[in-house]
Design a protein around this motif. Structure first.
Motif, mmCIF file in Angstrom:
data_model
loop_
_atom_site.group_PDB
_atom_site.id
_atom_site.type_symbol
_atom_site.label_atom_id
_atom_site.label_comp_id
_atom_site.label_asym_id
_atom_site.label_seq_id
_atom_site.Cartn_x
_atom_site.Cartn_y
_atom_site.Cartn_z
ATOM 1 N N SER A 1 2.303 1.842 14.377
ATOM 2 C CA SER A 1 1.999 2.963 13.925
ATOM 3 C C SER A 1 3.242 3.885 13.562
ATOM 4 O O SER A 1 3.182 4.477 12.689
ATOM 5 N N GLU A 2 4.249 3.814 14.698
ATOM 6 C CA GLU A 2 5.353 4.542 14.375
ATOM 7 C C GLU A 2 6.282 4.271 13.279
ATOM 8 O O GLU A 2 6.888 5.071 12.602
ATOM 9 N N TRP A 3 6.156 2.958 12.946
ATOM 10 C CA TRP A 3 6.689 2.512 11.720
ATOM 11 C C TRP A 3 6.211 3.284 10.529
ATOM 12 O O TRP A 3 6.848 3.514 9.519
ATOM 13 N N LEU A 4 4.756 3.098 10.229
ATOM 14 C CA LEU A 4 4.097 3.613 9.207
ATOM 15 C C LEU A 4 4.489 5.198 9.192
ATOM 16 O O LEU A 4 4.532 5.538 8.030
ATOM 17 N N GLU A 5 4.316 5.808 10.281
ATOM 18 C CA GLU A 5 4.485 7.147 10.391
ATOM 19 C C GLU A 5 6.099 7.480 9.534
ATOM 20 O O GLU A 5 6.243 8.523 8.871
ATOM 21 N N GLN A 6 7.218 6.554 10.092
ATOM 22 C CA GLN A 6 8.446 6.939 9.605
ATOM 23 C C GLN A 6 8.534 6.639 7.991
ATOM 24 O O GLN A 6 9.025 7.468 7.329
ATOM 25 N N VAL A 7 7.890 5.654 7.493
ATOM 26 C CA VAL A 7 7.783 5.293 6.071
ATOM 27 C C VAL A 7 7.366 6.527 5.463
ATOM 28 O O VAL A 7 7.726 6.940 4.351
ATOM 29 N N LEU A 8 5.926 6.835 5.766
ATOM 30 C CA LEU A 8 5.164 7.906 5.081
ATOM 31 C C LEU A 8 6.077 9.136 5.158
ATOM 32 O O LEU A 8 6.085 10.013 3.978
ATOM 33 N N ASP A 9 6.373 9.647 6.206
ATOM 34 C CA ASP A 9 7.259 10.802 6.306
ATOM 35 C C ASP A 9 8.483 10.812 5.364
ATOM 36 O O ASP A 9 8.760 11.858 4.707
ATOM 37 N N TYR A 10 9.282 9.476 5.351
ATOM 38 C CA TYR A 10 10.293 9.633 4.488
ATOM 39 C C TYR A 10 9.864 9.805 3.153
ATOM 40 O O TYR A 10 10.545 10.398 2.332
ATOM 41 N N CYS A 11 8.730 8.787 2.752
ATOM 42 C CA CYS A 11 8.366 8.809 1.102
ATOM 43 C C CYS A 11 8.124 10.314 0.754
ATOM 44 O O CYS A 11 8.236 10.843 -0.363
ATOM 45 N N ASP A 12 7.317 11.111 1.800
ATOM 46 C CA ASP A 12 6.859 12.618 1.412
ATOM 47 C C ASP A 12 7.992 13.566 1.099
ATOM 48 O O ASP A 12 7.787 14.675 0.503
ATOM 49 N N ASP A 13 9.267 13.255 1.624
ATOM 50 C CA ASP A 13 10.595 14.088 1.452
ATOM 51 C C ASP A 13 10.866 13.862 -0.134
ATOM 52 O O ASP A 13 11.646 14.877 -0.584
ATOM 53 N N PHE A 14 10.334 13.071 -1.006
ATOM 54 C CA PHE A 14 10.702 12.941 -2.265
ATOM 55 C C PHE A 14 9.495 13.250 -3.347
ATOM 56 O O PHE A 14 8.320 12.990 -2.903
ATOM 57 N N ASP A 15 9.693 13.757 -4.303
ATOM 58 C CA ASP A 15 8.953 14.024 -5.399
ATOM 59 C C ASP A 15 8.342 12.821 -6.286
ATOM 60 O O ASP A 15 9.093 12.551 -7.367
ATOM 61 N N ASN A 16 7.537 12.039 -5.964
ATOM 62 C CA ASN A 16 7.309 10.598 -6.498
ATOM 63 C C ASN A 16 5.911 10.482 -6.450
ATOM 64 O O ASN A 16 5.283 11.062 -5.672
ATOM 65 N N TRP A 17 5.210 9.560 -7.036
ATOM 66 C CA TRP A 17 3.921 8.998 -6.715
ATOM 67 C C TRP A 17 4.108 7.638 -6.230
ATOM 68 O O TRP A 17 5.361 6.661 -6.205
ATOM 69 N N TYR A 18 3.432 7.254 -5.105
ATOM 70 C CA TYR A 18 3.415 5.980 -4.470
ATOM 71 C C TYR A 18 2.358 5.175 -4.534
ATOM 72 O O TYR A 18 1.020 5.755 -4.459
ATOM 73 N N LEU A 19 2.374 3.866 -4.758
ATOM 74 C CA LEU A 19 1.230 2.689 -4.600
ATOM 75 C C LEU A 19 1.428 2.079 -3.123
ATOM 76 O O LEU A 19 2.548 1.754 -2.901
ATOM 77 N N PHE A 20 0.384 2.277 -2.412
ATOM 78 C CA PHE A 20 0.242 1.545 -1.267
ATOM 79 C C PHE A 20 -0.749 0.323 -1.161
ATOM 80 O O PHE A 20 -2.016 0.966 -1.548
ATOM 81 N N GLN A 21 -0.800 -0.727 -1.182
ATOM 82 C CA GLN A 21 -1.495 -1.606 -1.311
ATOM 83 C C GLN A 21 -1.755 -2.547 0.257
ATOM 84 O O GLN A 21 -0.655 -2.823 0.780
ATOM 85 N N SER A 22 -2.956 -2.942 0.363
ATOM 86 C CA SER A 22 -3.114 -3.775 1.536
ATOM 87 C C SER A 22 -4.497 -4.461 1.488
ATOM 88 O O SER A 22 -5.385 -4.111 0.979
ATOM 89 N N LYS A 23 -4.513 -5.355 2.173
ATOM 90 C CA LYS A 23 -5.889 -6.272 2.471
ATOM 91 C C LYS A 23 -6.530 -5.782 3.641
ATOM 92 O O LYS A 23 -7.384 -6.458 4.226
ATOM 93 N N ASN A 24 -5.670 -4.719 4.367
ATOM 94 C CA ASN A 24 -6.228 -4.194 5.581
ATOM 95 C C ASN A 24 -6.530 -2.709 5.241
ATOM 96 O O ASN A 24 -5.634 -1.657 5.876
ATOM 97 N N PRO A 25 -7.154 -2.291 4.217
ATOM 98 C CA PRO A 25 -7.253 -0.995 3.675
ATOM 99 C C PRO A 25 -8.049 0.098 4.651
ATOM 100 O O PRO A 25 -7.951 1.233 4.739
ATOM 101 N N ALA A 26 -8.526 -0.472 5.724
ATOM 102 C CA ALA A 26 -9.269 0.349 6.678
ATOM 103 C C ALA A 26 -8.131 1.208 7.386
ATOM 104 O O ALA A 26 -8.218 1.960 8.100
ATOM 105 N N ARG A 27 -6.995 0.595 7.578
ATOM 106 C CA ARG A 27 -5.834 1.315 8.268
ATOM 107 C C ARG A 27 -5.490 2.456 7.399
ATOM 108 O O ARG A 27 -5.121 3.311 7.936
ATOM 109 N N PHE A 28 -5.553 2.569 6.074
ATOM 110 C CA PHE A 28 -5.340 3.740 5.336
ATOM 111 C C PHE A 28 -6.056 4.895 5.919
ATOM 112 O O PHE A 28 -5.738 6.052 5.886
ATOM 113 N N LEU A 29 -7.087 4.786 6.531
ATOM 114 C CA LEU A 29 -7.935 5.677 6.948
ATOM 115 C C LEU A 29 -7.643 6.618 7.993
ATOM 116 O O LEU A 29 -7.875 7.570 8.302
ATOM 117 N N GLU A 30 -6.519 6.019 8.699
ATOM 118 C CA GLU A 30 -5.846 6.645 9.951
ATOM 119 C C GLU A 30 -5.126 7.682 9.357
ATOM 120 O O GLU A 30 -4.612 8.332 10.150
#
Length: 188
Positions: free
Chosen positions: A75-104
């Protein structure tokens, strides 16, 4: 360190790919393009990737080379990536075969500028191929819940495997996708 111009033809709308996680994906799908020419090292977060200038006004596919939402990703890795992406004004595509994890992470601010996508390659279960992934029905249920948050959803059907038309269409429909991407059947 790299923000790469997108060169693939499946997601023509994506301007760049960005892969802060490197190494072998837990899903270990036998058809994965990343496994074709080389063995993969263990999964890791490349901290130097969290210094890449992601620019602004881009549509970036984050994690195109591994499933960053697989159950074994800390989870710490995911949080670091999400926090970093949020610092920029872009649109992001996140794709997963485990989309239940998105809900967290639905309350993370970057989700307001993201599209969430899952792969539904069939309505059937093929144990030799899909042994480490949630079954397509579980993916569709998770995406249905995500769509209720008002976040755009996409579905990718690739590689398209043998399927039952009515059941596959029902699974895809459950995801309320704004877009469905269909790939060819490469080997299955």
């Amino acid at each position: 360190m790299a923000l790469n111009k997108s060169t693939g033809n499946m997601y023509a709308f994506v301007s760049h790919t960005y892969n802060p996680l490197k190494g072998e994906c837990e899903h270990s799908c036998p058809y994965c393009f990343m496994k074709r020419n080389r063995p993969l090292s263990p999964l890791r977060l490349e901290l130097k990737e969290l210094k890449v200038n992601l620019g602004e006004g881009n549509f970036i596919f984050v994690g195109s080379s591994t499933d960053e939402w697989a159950a074994n990703v800390p989870s710490e890795w995911l949080e670091q990536v999400l926090d970093y992406c949020d610092d920029f004004d872009n649109w992001y595509l996140f794709q997963s075969k485990n989309p239940a994890r998105f809900l967290e992470y639905m309350d993370h601010p970057v989700m307001k500028k993201s599209v969430l996508c899952t792969t539904i390659e069939t309505n059937r279960f093929y144990p030799d191929i899909m042994r480490n992934t949630p079954v397509p029905q579980e993916r569709a249920v998770a995406m249905q819940r995500i769509a209720n948050y008002g976040i755009p959803t996409y579905v990718t059907c690739e590689p398209l495997m043998k399927f039952d038309l009515r059941e596959l269409v029902e699974l895809v429909g459950m995801c309320s996708p704004q877009q469905v991407n269909i790939g060819r059947n490469s080997r299955y």
